[in-house]
Design a protein around this motif. Structure first.
Motif, short mmCIF file in Angstrom:
data_model
loop_
_atom_site.label_atom_id
_atom_site.label_comp_id
_atom_site.label_asym_id
_atom_site.label_seq_id
_atom_site.Cartn_x
_atom_site.Cartn_y
_atom_site.Cartn_z
N PHE A 121 34.71 -41.47 -56.24
CA PHE A 121 33.70 -40.88 -55.37
C PHE A 121 33.37 -41.78 -54.18
N VAL A 122 32.93 -41.12 -53.10
CA VAL A 122 32.23 -41.77 -52.00
C VAL A 122 30.81 -41.21 -52.05
N SER A 123 29.83 -42.09 -52.15
CA SER A 123 28.45 -41.66 -52.31
C SER A 123 27.64 -41.94 -51.05
N LEU A 124 26.92 -40.91 -50.59
CA LEU A 124 26.05 -41.02 -49.43
C LEU A 124 24.60 -40.99 -49.89
N TYR A 125 23.79 -41.89 -49.35
CA TYR A 125 22.37 -41.96 -49.71
C TYR A 125 21.55 -41.74 -48.44
N PRO A 145 37.12 -29.99 -46.17
CA PRO A 145 38.14 -30.95 -46.63
C PRO A 145 37.98 -32.36 -46.07
N VAL A 146 37.56 -32.49 -44.81
CA VAL A 146 37.30 -33.82 -44.25
C VAL A 146 35.96 -33.84 -43.52
N GLY A 147 34.97 -33.13 -44.07
CA GLY A 147 33.67 -33.10 -43.41
C GLY A 147 32.56 -32.77 -44.38
N VAL A 148 31.33 -33.14 -43.99
CA VAL A 148 30.15 -32.83 -44.81
C VAL A 148 28.96 -32.64 -43.86
N ILE A 170 38.56 -34.80 -49.17
CA ILE A 170 37.77 -34.73 -50.39
C ILE A 170 38.04 -33.41 -51.11
N ASP A 171 37.66 -33.36 -52.37
CA ASP A 171 37.75 -32.13 -53.16
C ASP A 171 36.41 -31.41 -53.01
N THR A 172 36.39 -30.33 -52.25
CA THR A 172 35.13 -29.63 -51.97
C THR A 172 34.56 -28.94 -53.20
N ASN A 173 35.39 -28.60 -54.16
CA ASN A 173 34.92 -27.88 -55.35
C ASN A 173 34.15 -28.76 -56.32
N THR A 174 34.47 -30.04 -56.34
CA THR A 174 33.81 -30.95 -57.30
C THR A 174 32.89 -31.96 -56.63
N SER A 175 32.72 -31.84 -55.32
CA SER A 175 31.74 -32.67 -54.62
C SER A 175 30.36 -32.04 -54.82
N VAL A 176 29.32 -32.87 -54.98
CA VAL A 176 28.00 -32.34 -55.32
C VAL A 176 26.91 -33.08 -54.54
N LYS A 177 25.70 -32.48 -54.57
CA LYS A 177 24.51 -33.13 -54.03
C LYS A 177 23.49 -33.29 -55.14
N LYS A 178 22.68 -34.33 -55.04
CA LYS A 178 21.60 -34.56 -55.99
C LYS A 178 20.34 -34.83 -55.18
N VAL A 179 19.33 -34.00 -55.40
CA VAL A 179 18.08 -34.12 -54.66
C VAL A 179 17.07 -34.86 -55.51
N LYS A 180 16.58 -36.00 -55.01
CA LYS A 180 15.58 -36.79 -55.70
C LYS A 180 14.25 -36.67 -54.95
N ALA A 181 13.24 -37.39 -55.39
CA ALA A 181 11.90 -37.25 -54.80
C ALA A 181 11.91 -37.49 -53.30
N ILE A 186 24.65 -37.53 -51.90
CA ILE A 186 25.82 -36.65 -51.81
C ILE A 186 27.02 -37.38 -52.40
N LYS A 187 27.63 -36.76 -53.40
CA LYS A 187 28.79 -37.37 -54.07
C LYS A 187 30.05 -36.65 -53.59
N LEU A 188 30.84 -37.33 -52.78
CA LEU A 188 32.09 -36.77 -52.26
C LEU A 188 33.23 -37.16 -53.19
N ARG A 189 33.85 -36.19 -53.82
CA ARG A 189 34.95 -36.47 -54.74
C ARG A 189 36.23 -36.70 -53.95
N LYS A 190 36.81 -37.88 -54.09
CA LYS A 190 38.05 -38.20 -53.38
C LYS A 190 39.18 -37.28 -53.83
N GLU A 191 39.92 -36.78 -52.87
CA GLU A 191 41.08 -35.95 -53.22
C GLU A 191 42.14 -36.79 -53.93
#
Length: 263
Positions: A121-125, A145-148, A170-181, A186-191
Motif C-alpha cells: 500500500f501507499v497510505s495518504l494522511y 488507475p494512476v489518480g486519486v 494502483i488497484d482501484t477495486n481494493t483501494s479504500v478510505k478510512k474516515v477518522k475523527a 486513503i489506502k492506495l493498493r499497489k498494482e
C-alpha cells in the motif's frame, strides 16, 4: 518540416540572378501619386492574393493550440534522422480525468498531507477538523488507475485534494478510505506489490528519464562531471542540494590535486 506540422506553408519564393540588383522600394506617398497620375490609362490594381496567406482559414488560438500539442524535442530529433520514440514523455491517460464537472476552487484545496508506503500500500494522511462527524456522503474518494481525488463537503464548501499523476498504477477495486475523527486516511493498493515508489507523483521518475535523454541525445551529451552535478543541483530540493554541494567540492578538490600532480 518542423513548421509544416503546425500547418504553415510557404507563401512565395523569390529568385534573382547574380549581379541583379533589387529595385529600391518607393514610399507609399510616391506610389499614390503615380497611381493618381496614371489612373485614366492604367489597368485596375489586382486584388490581394488571399490564397497565398501563410495562415489560411486558421485563427491564432488554433495555432497556439497546435503549438502546445507539438513535442519540439521529438520533432527536432526526427528531422535530424533520429528515433523520436527515444524522447521520454508521459503516456496519454497518465493524467487522470475524474469526471467532475464542478470547478474545484483552489481556495478550498487541502494542502496539508503526508504519505508513506509498504510493500502493498501507499497510505495518504489528510488532516481535516471534524471530518468524522460529517455524513458519509459528504466524504468521497474517487480512485483512478494512476489518480486519486478526495472531496469533502463541509459548511457549504467543497474541499478537495487531488493527485492526477500517481507514481505507479494502483488497484482501484481494493483501494479504500478510512474516515477518522479529524483525518482521512486513503489506502492506495499497489498494482505491483513490492514495487517501490520514488515519490507520490510520477514527476521524479519522468525527470530522471528526461535527464537520461539529455545526457544521451540532448544538451548534456558530453558534459563533464561538474556540469552534470551543476544541472542536478539546479533541479534538486534543499535537502538534496546539501549532498550535491559536498560532491561538487570533492570533485573540485580532486581535479585540483590531479592538476598539481601533473606539474
Amino acid at each position: 518540416g518542423f513548421f509544416s506540422r503546425l500547418g504553415w506553408t510557404a507563401c512565395h519564393r523569390v529568385y534573382s540572378r547574380p549581379g541583379e540588383e533589387r529595385p529600391q522600394k518607393k514610399s507609399r506617398t510616391d506610389a499614390r501619386q503615380e497611381v493618381g497620375a496614371s489612373s485614366s490609362s492604367s489597368q485596375p490594381l489586382p486584388a490581394a492574393d488571399t490564397a497565398k496567406t501563410v495562415r489560411v482559414c486558421k485563427d491564432v488560438g488554433q495555432y497556439y493550440g497546435e503549438w502546445d500539442q507539438l513535442n519540439v524535442e521529438k520533432a527536432l530529433l526526427e528531422e535530424e534522422g533520429g528515433d523520436p520514440s527515444l524522447v521520454p514523455e508521459r503516456a496519454s491517460g497518465d493524467i487522470q480525468d475524474f469526471g467532475i464537472r464542478e470547478v474545484l476552487d483552489v481556495t478550498y484545496k487541502i494542502t496539508r498531507f503526508s504519505w508513506d508506503q509498504s510493500d502493498k500500500f501507499v497510505s495518504l494522511y489528510l488532516p481535516f477538523d471534524g471530518v468524522g462527524a460529517l455524513p458519509a456522503e459528504d466524504v468521497q474518494v474517487i480512485f483512478r488507475p494512476v489518480g486519486v481525488l478526495l472531496l469533502i463537503r463541509s459548511g457549504g464548501k467543497q474541499h478537495w485534494y487531488k493527485v492526477p499523476n500517481l507514481c505507479k498504477a494502483i488497484d482501484t477495486n481494493t483501494s479504500v478510505k478510512k474516515v477518522k475523527a479529524d483525518q482521512v486516511v486513503i489506502k492506495l493498493r499497489k498494482e505491483t506489490a513490492g514495487e517501490q515508489w520514488s515519490d507520490l507523483t510520477d514527476e521524479k521518475d519522468l525527470y530522471q528519464k528526461r535527464r537520461q535523454f539529455r545526457i544521451q541525445h540532448g544538451d548534456l551529451k558530453g558534459a563533464t562531471t561538474e556540469e552534470l552535478l551543476a544541472d542536478m543541483y539546479k533541479h534538486a530540493t534543499d535537502e538534496e542540494r546539501v549532498g550535491l554541494r559536498d560532491a561538487m567540492k570533492v570533485n573540485r578538490e580532486k581535479r585540483e590535486a590531479d592538476a598539481r600532480a601533473a606539474k
